[in-house]
Design a protein around this motif. Structure first.
Motif, PDB file in Angstrom:
ATOM      1  N   GLY A   1       3.264   4.874  -7.189  1.00 25.50           N
ATOM      2  CA  GLY A   1       2.236   4.631  -8.186  1.00 25.50           C
ATOM      3  C   GLY A   1       2.423   3.311  -8.907  1.00 25.50           C
ATOM      4  O   GLY A   1       1.668   2.972  -9.812  1.00 25.50           O
TER       5      GLY A   1
ATOM      6  N   LYS B   1       2.555   1.599  -3.486  1.00 27.04           N
ATOM      7  CA  LYS B   1       1.588   2.090  -4.476  1.00 27.04           C
ATOM      8  C   LYS B   1       1.320   3.586  -4.284  1.00 27.04           C
ATOM      9  O   LYS B   1       1.257   4.347  -5.246  1.00 27.04           O
ATOM     10  CB  LYS B   1       0.287   1.290  -4.358  1.00 27.04           C
ATOM     11  CG  LYS B   1      -0.786   1.687  -5.328  1.00 27.04           C
ATOM     12  CD  LYS B   1      -0.451   1.229  -6.717  1.00 27.04           C
ATOM     13  CE  LYS B   1      -1.634   1.492  -7.646  1.00 27.04           C
ATOM     14  NZ  LYS B   1      -1.343   1.153  -9.005  1.00 27.04           N
ATOM     15  N   HIS B   2       1.222   3.994  -3.033  1.00 27.25           N
ATOM     16  CA  HIS B   2       0.942   5.407  -2.732  1.00 27.25           C
ATOM     17  C   HIS B   2       2.136   6.304  -3.103  1.00 27.25           C
ATOM     18  O   HIS B   2       1.962   7.380  -3.666  1.00 27.25           O
ATOM     19  CB  HIS B   2       0.601   5.567  -1.241  1.00 27.25           C
ATOM     20  CG  HIS B   2       0.385   6.978  -0.817  1.00 27.25           C
ATOM     21  ND1 HIS B   2      -0.732   7.697  -1.176  1.00 27.25           N
ATOM     22  CD2 HIS B   2       1.155   7.817  -0.086  1.00 27.25           C
ATOM     23  CE1 HIS B   2      -0.644   8.912  -0.676  1.00 27.25           C
ATOM     24  NE2 HIS B   2       0.497   9.015   0.004  1.00 27.25           N
ATOM     25  N   GLU B   3       3.361   5.831  -2.787  1.00 25.97           N
ATOM     26  CA  GLU B   3       4.555   6.656  -2.998  1.00 25.97           C
ATOM     27  C   GLU B   3       5.021   6.681  -4.450  1.00 25.97           C
ATOM     28  O   GLU B   3       5.459   7.712  -4.945  1.00 25.97           O
ATOM     29  CB  GLU B   3       5.693   6.167  -2.096  1.00 25.97           C
ATOM     30  CG  GLU B   3       5.461   6.445  -0.628  1.00 25.97           C
ATOM     31  CD  GLU B   3       6.525   5.833   0.269  1.00 25.97           C
ATOM     32  OE1 GLU B   3       7.445   5.161  -0.264  1.00 25.97           O
ATOM     33  OE2 GLU B   3       6.434   6.019   1.493  1.00 25.97           O
TER      34      GLU B   3
ATOM     35  N   MET C   1       0.840  -1.205   0.000  1.00 23.01           N
ATOM     36  CA  MET C   1       0.000   0.000   0.000  1.00 23.01           C
ATOM     37  C   MET C   1       0.877   1.258   0.000  1.00 23.01           C
ATOM     38  O   MET C   1       0.607   2.209  -0.722  1.00 23.01           O
ATOM     39  CB  MET C   1      -0.948  -0.005   1.205  1.00 23.01           C
ATOM     40  CG  MET C   1      -1.970  -1.128   1.173  1.00 23.01           C
ATOM     41  SD  MET C   1      -2.972  -1.162  -0.322  1.00 23.01           S
ATOM     42  CE  MET C   1      -3.887   0.350  -0.147  1.00 23.01           C
ATOM     43  N   ARG C   2       1.947   1.236   0.791  1.00 25.19           N
ATOM     44  CA  ARG C   2       2.861   2.374   0.855  1.00 25.19           C
ATOM     45  C   ARG C   2       3.569   2.561  -0.495  1.00 25.19           C
ATOM     46  O   ARG C   2       3.689   3.678  -1.004  1.00 25.19           O
ATOM     47  CB  ARG C   2       3.893   2.169   1.961  1.00 25.19           C
ATOM     48  CG  ARG C   2       4.806   3.360   2.158  1.00 25.19           C
ATOM     49  CD  ARG C   2       5.833   3.187   3.262  1.00 25.19           C
ATOM     50  NE  ARG C   2       5.260   2.723   4.506  1.00 25.19           N
ATOM     51  CZ  ARG C   2       5.567   1.564   5.106  1.00 25.19           C
ATOM     52  NH1 ARG C   2       6.451   0.756   4.553  1.00 25.19           N
ATOM     53  NH2 ARG C   2       5.013   1.210   6.227  1.00 25.19           N
TER      54      ARG C   2
END
Length: 117
Positions: A48, A44-46, A41-42
């Motif tokens: 993409g 993907k967030h940081e 999740m981290r």
């Protein structure tokens, strides 16, 4: 270092969380750790992306400074790098030591004659 998890598994973990599952539920369903789901999740967030980071030392290993020397040694002496001369010398030294030790023990165990005193 272990291989990174496949991108499909990474995507599946993120999609489960996106569907409303908790990180714990997603981890349990995929048989992975909660930390893995958190990390995905981290990531993907940081970034993409869920592509794994490159692994390896990329020229920063401990032997980088002596790489040229090692390559020259291999070119000079192709084949196994066992120093057979050193082994034979060590074997000779060991056998000499054993024979010297054996002869001194034999001398020590011989009975002392009274005439010699």
């Amino acid at each position: 270092m272990d291989k990174p998890h496949p991108v499909e598994l990474r995507e599946h973990a993120v999609s489960l969380v996106a569907q409303g599952n908790t990180h714990t539920e997603a981890a349990r369903r995929l048989c992975v750790s909660i930390k893995f789901v958190n990390d995905m999740m981290r990531l993907k967030h940081e970034t993409g992306s869920l592509a794994p980071k490159p692994q390896g030392d990329h020229g920063r290993c401990k032997l980088t400074g002596v790489k040229g020397w090692v390559e020259r040694r291999i070119a000079e002496q192709p084949g196994p790098m066992i120093n057979s001369g050193r082994r034979s010398a060590m074997s000779a030294n060991c056998s000499q030591t054993k024979s010297a030790t054996t002869s001194s023990k034999q001398q020590d165990t011989e009975p002392i004659k009274r005439d010699a005193l």
